[in-house]
Design a protein around this motif. Structure first.
Motif, short mmCIF file in Angstrom:
data_model
loop_
_atom_site.label_atom_id
_atom_site.label_comp_id
_atom_site.label_asym_id
_atom_site.label_seq_id
_atom_site.Cartn_x
_atom_site.Cartn_y
_atom_site.Cartn_z
N TRP A 123 6.85 70.92 39.80
CA TRP A 123 5.91 71.28 40.99
C TRP A 123 4.31 71.25 40.77
O TRP A 123 3.67 70.77 41.43
N GLU A 127 2.32 68.53 43.00
CA GLU A 127 1.33 69.23 43.85
C GLU A 127 0.06 68.55 43.26
O GLU A 127 -1.00 68.47 44.24
N VAL A 204 9.56 67.98 49.84
CA VAL A 204 8.31 67.34 49.68
C VAL A 204 8.35 65.89 50.37
O VAL A 204 7.12 65.52 51.05
N TRP A 281 5.91 74.70 53.25
CA TRP A 281 5.85 74.50 51.79
C TRP A 281 5.33 75.62 50.93
O TRP A 281 5.97 75.54 49.69
N LYS A 285 7.34 76.22 47.56
CA LYS A 285 6.69 76.52 46.19
C LYS A 285 7.08 77.64 45.75
O LYS A 285 7.49 77.95 44.24
#
Length: 345
Positions: A123, A127, A204, A281, A285
């Motif tokens: 992640w 990101e 994603v 999101w 996350k």
């Protein structure tokens, strides 16, 4: 009638001339930028795409360039794609500003590689690059209105193959392929871990209208899928709808063809993952990072200096480097003496 035909012909000529002017302004070159985690297989994937066989590929340094060609249909000419690879994980991501410009962004695509065997970095890496590259691309688009119009048209064309009802409001501004590498190691994780990783990456990808694909050099079928996606991004080859969402097998979903209801909600509870709720999101996350506490690949690690690697040795360059360092040291000493003399005065 003749006047009507003549006016139509004039309009067509003007439209073609306008298209030629735009092509000259915007450029026709295609580029694919490979970014991602350290040692996640970027170099190996590039070699596979270029059909180059190297048993032990050399480590990449900084921002490396190569290209690939393929024959055009019914022509002796060849299509060419520029291939860029960013080494060093997230550490050197600022270097991509050199190739994300108003002149190149219309033909740009991005491949983001993530190591499936290292979920504690997935992640953070994902990101970082999505946010960083999106900002750089939007900056390039804001600098030229003609470029922005061209990219908007390209994105409108991209949506033609998407599933009905797809929300394109958060669409990544250029084609994006998210690749989970080392699938052969991923299969050894337990089922809940595989569901968390697989569905998070699908979420994603679906959010940003990106393709998502799991690959392994040890599973040739996954590399065939990789070439299909790459031929579309690099050469504009037709892209068929692809939907393979079983986490026990290599995931492969073409952009805009997943379903948020099928992806489910972000939870480490395997039963909850099957429920048809849609979350944000931040929900995904938090759930992913709670389940796999994240750490930067770059933290606590010293960056290797390629100048000290013997395979990059260049005597002329090394001699010039020594000379420049000697000059800098000499200037430093002179400045130190001058400062001391002024202080004593």
């Amino acid at each position: 009638m003749a006047d009507t035909v003549w006016s139509l012909a004039c309009d067509e000529v003007q439209a073609q001339n306008q298209k030629k002017r735009e092509e000259k302004l915007l450029g026709e070159d295609r580029s694919v930028l490979f970014v991602g985690a350290k040692q996640s297989g970027k170099t190996s994937l590039l070699l596979k795409f270029r059909e180059k066989n190297e048993e032990r590929p050399k480590p990449s340094v900084a921002l490396e360039y190569t290209f690939a060609r393929r024959p055009k249909s019914f022509s002796l000419e060849k299509d060419v794609v520029n291939l860029w690879e960013l080494a060093g994980g997230t550490f050197l991501s600022d270097l991509t500003e050199a190739i994300i410009t108003p002149e190149t962004v219309t033909g740009l695509s991005v491949v983001l590689t993530l190591d499936l065997s290292q979920p504690q970095t997935i992640w953070f890496t994902m990101e970082h690059f999505i946010v960083e590259l999106k900002q750089q691309i939007e900056k390039a688009l804001a600098a030229n209105a003609d470029v922005k119009r061209s990219v908007d048209r390209n994105n409108s064309d991209r949506k033609q193959g998407f599933a009905n009802g797809f929300d394109s409001s958060s669409m990544f501004p250029v084609p994006l392929l998210i690749i989970g590498t080392k699938f052969d190691l991923f299969v050894n994780l337990d089922s809940v871990e595989k569901k968390m990783i697989g569905r998070a990456l699908r979420f994603v990808a679906h959010t940003y209208a990106a393709h998502v694909l799991f690959v392994s050099e040890k599973v040739p079928a996954t590399l065939r899928n990789f070439k299909v996606f790459m031929n579309n991004m690099a050469f504009g080859a037709p892209m068929q709808k692809v939907v393979s969402i079983d986490e026990s097998k290599p995931v492969a979903v073409s952009a805009g063809n997943d379903d948020m209801m099928a992806i489910g909600i972000p939870s480490s509870d395997s039963n909850s993952l099957n429920r048809g709720d849609v979350h944000s999101w931040e929900d995904w996350k938090k759930s992913f990072c709670d389940f796999f506490p994240q750490k930067s690949q770059d933290s606590g690690q010293s960056t290797e200096d390629p100048a000290k690697d013997p395979k990059f040795k260049e005597q002329i360059i090394d001699d010039l480097k020594k000379q420049k360092f000697a000059e800098i040291e000499s200037l430093r000493r002179k400045e130190a003496k001058r400062d001391n003399s002024q202080a004593n005065w």
